[in-house]
Design a protein around this motif. Sequence first.
Motif, PDB file in Angstrom:
ATOM      1  N   MET A 184       0.849  -1.197   0.000  1.00 56.20           N
ATOM      2  CA  MET A 184       0.000   0.000   0.000  1.00 56.20           C
ATOM      3  C   MET A 184       0.890   1.254   0.000  1.00 56.20           C
ATOM      4  O   MET A 184       1.886   1.303   0.715  1.00 56.20           O
ATOM      5  CB  MET A 184      -0.899   0.011   1.236  1.00 56.20           C
ATOM      6  N   ALA A 185       0.500   2.223  -0.820  1.00 56.46           N
ATOM      7  CA  ALA A 185       1.272   3.455  -0.911  1.00 56.46           C
ATOM      8  C   ALA A 185       1.180   4.247   0.393  1.00 56.46           C
ATOM      9  O   ALA A 185       0.151   4.238   1.068  1.00 56.46           O
ATOM     10  CB  ALA A 185       0.757   4.306  -2.075  1.00 56.46           C
ATOM     11  N   ASP A 186       2.282   4.935   0.726  1.00 59.00           N
ATOM     12  CA  ASP A 186       2.311   5.754   1.936  1.00 59.00           C
ATOM     13  C   ASP A 186       1.445   6.997   1.716  1.00 59.00           C
ATOM     14  O   ASP A 186       1.728   7.800   0.823  1.00 59.00           O
ATOM     15  CB  ASP A 186       3.757   6.156   2.234  1.00 59.00           C
ATOM     16  N   PRO A 187       0.371   7.193   2.511  1.00 55.01           N
ATOM     17  CA  PRO A 187      -0.517   8.343   2.297  1.00 55.01           C
ATOM     18  C   PRO A 187       0.049   9.657   2.813  1.00 55.01           C
ATOM     19  O   PRO A 187      -0.525  10.716   2.570  1.00 55.01           O
ATOM     20  CB  PRO A 187      -1.773   7.937   3.082  1.00 55.01           C
ATOM     21  N   ARG A 188       1.148   9.585   3.534  1.00 52.86           N
ATOM     22  CA  ARG A 188       1.700  10.805   4.107  1.00 52.86           C
ATOM     23  C   ARG A 188       2.342  11.670   3.021  1.00 52.86           C
ATOM     24  O   ARG A 188       2.853  11.150   2.025  1.00 52.86           O
ATOM     25  CB  ARG A 188       2.726  10.451   5.184  1.00 52.86           C
ATOM     26  N   PRO A 189       2.324  12.998   3.178  1.00 52.41           N
ATOM     27  CA  PRO A 189       2.909  13.891   2.162  1.00 52.41           C
ATOM     28  C   PRO A 189       4.414  13.698   2.033  1.00 52.41           C
ATOM     29  O   PRO A 189       5.097  13.295   2.984  1.00 52.41           O
ATOM     30  CB  PRO A 189       2.562  15.286   2.682  1.00 52.41           C
ATOM     31  N   THR A 190       4.928  13.978   0.855  1.00 58.58           N
ATOM     32  CA  THR A 190       6.355  13.866   0.574  1.00 58.58           C
ATOM     33  C   THR A 190       6.978  15.259   0.509  1.00 58.58           C
ATOM     34  O   THR A 190       6.288  16.273   0.574  1.00 58.58           O
ATOM     35  CB  THR A 190       6.583  13.163  -0.769  1.00 58.58           C
ATOM     36  N   VAL A 191       8.292  15.292   0.364  1.00 62.49           N
ATOM     37  CA  VAL A 191       8.990  16.567   0.213  1.00 62.49           C
ATOM     38  C   VAL A 191       8.440  17.322  -0.992  1.00 62.49           C
ATOM     39  O   VAL A 191       8.230  18.541  -0.944  1.00 62.49           O
ATOM     40  CB  VAL A 191      10.513  16.334   0.068  1.00 62.49           C
ATOM     41  N   ALA A 192       8.198  16.594  -2.083  1.00 56.05           N
ATOM     42  CA  ALA A 192       7.660  17.225  -3.290  1.00 56.05           C
ATOM     43  C   ALA A 192       6.282  17.825  -3.039  1.00 56.05           C
ATOM     44  O   ALA A 192       5.945  18.879  -3.587  1.00 56.05           O
ATOM     45  CB  ALA A 192       7.602  16.208  -4.426  1.00 56.05           C
ATOM     46  N   ASP A 193       5.475  17.165  -2.226  1.00 56.39           N
ATOM     47  CA  ASP A 193       4.144  17.696  -1.903  1.00 56.39           C
ATOM     48  C   ASP A 193       4.256  19.031  -1.166  1.00 56.39           C
ATOM     49  O   ASP A 193       3.489  19.963  -1.437  1.00 56.39           O
ATOM     50  CB  ASP A 193       3.374  16.697  -1.029  1.00 56.39           C
TER      51      ASP A 193
END
Length: 234
Positions: free
Chosen positions: A1-10
């Motif tokens: 499952m993909a990590d739903p937390r925001p990334t640096v790019a977000d």
Amino acid sequence: MADPRPTVADFHRVNRGGGLFSESISQWLGAVFALVAQRLGLRPTALTISNLVLGLATSVTVVALAGPVADGDVPAWAVGLLALIGWQVAYSLDCADGQLARVTGQGSAAGARIDVLCDVAAQIALVAALAATAVAQEPSTPTWLVATFAGTWMVNLVTSVMQAGPNAASMVTSTSLPVRVVKLIRDYGAVIFVAALVLAVAPALVLWVMVAFTIVNGGFLLASIAFSARASLR
């Protein structure tokens, strides 16, 4: 499952610009800080206060060492390096608080106010650091120049705040690379980089840095008044 937390790019995606240097370096570093803060459960105001504390500490240190640097007791490169790291990290934290607020939905009127107030305090300290260095290097530095430099320095901050509202307007709307390169002279990230570099390699030239930015910011203020006056008379 993909990590739903925001990334640096977000986080970087929601940055509010600032210029070529700021968007390429400061806003990306801010995105990293925002990501770490989000993982730690920190609120945007924690980053705002961190920006203030670090910015003030760096500038106060530069002021305290201005005399010893001028006397040759402390190496200029050490103070310049401290200023470079301290001011740039503080500015990146300033970039990060807004990114964190927008991505996590923690924005508020109170948060926006403290952000602006902390920016003002940090920039007053930075101006004091540059002025103290100039006077230590050249005791005959005119008082009127210091005062004018301090006053016109805030033009950039004031116009940035004004451009954040619904009635924002820009005198130069082009986003071409040549125009963005020219605008580096009003890019805060680039400005504090140059200021720290001069502190490191040629502190005696800080006086002329003050002259240059007084002319640039004063000229921009007059141009902004004319631009706004013309728009209001249409």
